[in-house]
Design an enzyme around this catalytic site. Structure first.
Site, short mmCIF file in Angstrom:
data_model
loop_
_atom_site.label_atom_id
_atom_site.label_comp_id
_atom_site.label_asym_id
_atom_site.label_seq_id
_atom_site.Cartn_x
_atom_site.Cartn_y
_atom_site.Cartn_z
N ASN A 350 0.85 -1.20 0.00
CA ASN A 350 0.00 0.00 0.00
C ASN A 350 0.89 1.25 0.00
OD1 ASN A 350 -2.31 1.51 -0.05
ND2 ASN A 350 -3.11 0.79 1.91
N HIS A 381 -8.45 3.79 8.07
CA HIS A 381 -8.97 2.50 7.57
C HIS A 381 -10.40 2.26 8.01
CE1 HIS A 381 -4.81 1.35 6.48
NE2 HIS A 381 -5.41 0.49 5.69
#
Length: 494
Positions: A350, A381
């Protein structure tokens, strides 16, 4: 279907592809996602060939990119796409009205706050699972873009050049974007669904047709043997796109053949925990986590290919003298699978989110940079407890890994054989530690997370805390490092 299922189905947007969903046995939201990414890939080639900056105006390129992006999110999420437009327009209003000295703070509070509000609805109202492609996904990417642009505007319009790091100087924005530019940057069809995040200055250079020239010219300026790179025709993205699509196909096959045979939830199956030995459970955790990665490889690599197909993604020239198309790459698969340190894994997983965290948090926090960066990552998140278990667990592991590396690594550099043995051991330790750390991220809830950690006897927590206590955090005689020392890394580990 129950009430939650009905609500979740409605949020999938357009139902045109329902027959395909029924035929292949894949949820409609995921079918819509793949269909839109395939459309994005075709549109990207068309965008590069027929809306080339030599033939189309900059305004047309901005408008088409934004229009396609808006169409995609409405197709995928129906009227829930309004949340995306609300966030973008509200933060554009903040950018216009707020003081430049505070625009980055207000934007961060507004965007992260609205994202969190939507994630509360996602968890407690719609009861989505982690694999659902709901509207919070684009909100997460747009939050990265909005906040980064606000900080880069603050850098370019409020701070002195000598106070900025090298990357901050290069990416500083010196004027407010127009509404069209702002919409194009945030909801363009290349990245609106799954990202990856890109810097505003890089995106504008791409729209204006200057990105390849600037990236290759910078290589020429810093490397005399690359003379002439700024005068070659614009490189073709066909080869890198084909390579990335092959990776996508392989990841998809791996997912359907292997991943479903090793479900993550079996790690907390009571019968498995009670009957299998500790080492058997450790081995299954390793295999199931390895099997879970290809779905991320697929989504991120396909998004990267879409960008490249449009001509966006040149980062310079690599060591072999070839044009590198990894400016917006979100994953380096080989580096992940062969990572020999916790930091190496983080830096290659990521990637663009890591760069965002570095840009808006790590490089700017005066104290406790690593803990604050992990906390921001967890908030971004979402609200599932598993996210917080993962990122809070990563904090002591990061500090422990630094201490272990500084204390022992130099003893294994005297010969190739010793270095090989060190790499094998650290690879195994890294992969098993990653399994332990990210398991809550996939289990999501508190009860299965605690069940898993109890079955593992909290061994990584205990080892990490002991390493932090018993091993020196810095080698003797070392000096405190300045933030500039880390200007080209993500969350840091020396």
């Amino acid at each position: 279907m129950d009430g939650n299922t009905n609500i979740a189905f409605k949020t999938t947007g357009c139902s045109w592809l329902s027959p395909v969903s029924d035929l292949v046995g894949v949820p409609l939201d995921q079918v819509n996602f793949i269909a839109c990414q395939v459309f994005g890939l075709a549109a990207a080639f068309w965008f590069r060939l027929y809306l080339n900056p030599k033939h189309a105006s900059i305004e047309i390129r901005h408008a088409v990119a934004a229009l396609f992006g808006a169409s995609i999110i409405m197709f995928c999420f129906g009227w829930y796409a309004v949340h995306i437009f609300i966030l973008v327009l509200a933060c554009y209003g903040i950018m216009l009205k707020a003081s430049l000295h505070n625009v980055h703070r207000y934007t961060m509070i507004a965007s992260v706050g609205y994202l969190t509000l939507c994630q509360v609805c996602r968890v407690f109202i719609f009861n989505y699972g982690i694999l659902s492609t709901d509207f919070s996904g684009p909100l997460m990417i747009i939050t990265q873009k909005i906040t980064t642009l606000a900080f880069q505007m603050h850098d370019g319009m409020c701070r002195k050049k000598e106070d900025l790091m090298e990357d901050q100087r290069r990416l500083a924005v010196h004027s407010k974007p127009s509404l069209l530019e702002y919409l194009s940057y945030n909801i363009n069809f290349l990245s609106v669904l799954v990202g990856p995040f890109s810097n505003y200055k890089d995106y504008v250079e791409f729209i204006e047709g200057q990105d390849a020239h600037h990236k290759l010219r910078r290589v020429k300026a810093s490397s005399p043997q690359q003379n002439g790179w700024d005068r070659v025709p614009e490189p073709s993205p066909v080869r890198p796109v084909i390579k990335k699509l092959i990776v996508c196909v392989g990841s998809l096959l791996w997912f359907f053949i292997i991943t479903k045979a090793f479900p993550i939830t079996y790690n907390v199956d009571p019968h498995f925990i009670s009957e299998a030995s500790f080492f058997s459970r450790l081995a299954y955790a390793f295999i199931s986590i390895q099997a879970a990665r290809p779905k991320f490889y697929f989504a991120w690599t396909l998004a990267d290919a879409v960008h490249n197909a449009a001509g966006f993604g040149i980062s310079g020239v690599d060591n072999r003298g070839e044009v590198s198309w990894d400016l917006v790459s979100n994953v380096h698969i080989w580096q992940i699978e062969t990572a020999t340190s916790f930091k190496s894994f983080i830096d290659n997983w990521n990637i663009q989110t890591g760069l965002w965290l570095k840009s808006v948090c790590y490089d700017r926090a005066p104290y406790y940079r690593t803990p604050l960066t992990f906390v921001l990552s967890a908030i971004w998140h979402g609200l599932y407890p598993g996210y917080y278990f993962t990122f809070i667990t990563a904090i002591p592991i990061t500090f422990a890994a630094r201490a272990v590396r500084r204390t022992f690594r130099h003893y294994f550099l005297s010969s190739r054989q010793l270095k090989f043995c060190y790499d094998v051991v650290t690879w195994a330790a890294t992969q098993l530690t990653i399994c332990y750390t990210v398991m809550p991220f996939l289990l999501l809830a508190v009860e299965p997370t605690m069940q898993y950690y109890r079955s593992m006897y909290f061994h990584v927590h205990i080892i990490s805390i002991l390493a932090m206590i018993l091993l020196p955090s810095k080698p003797r005689g070392s000096k405190t490092e300045s933030p500039a020392r880390h200007s080209n890394n993500n969350v840091k580990e020396d």
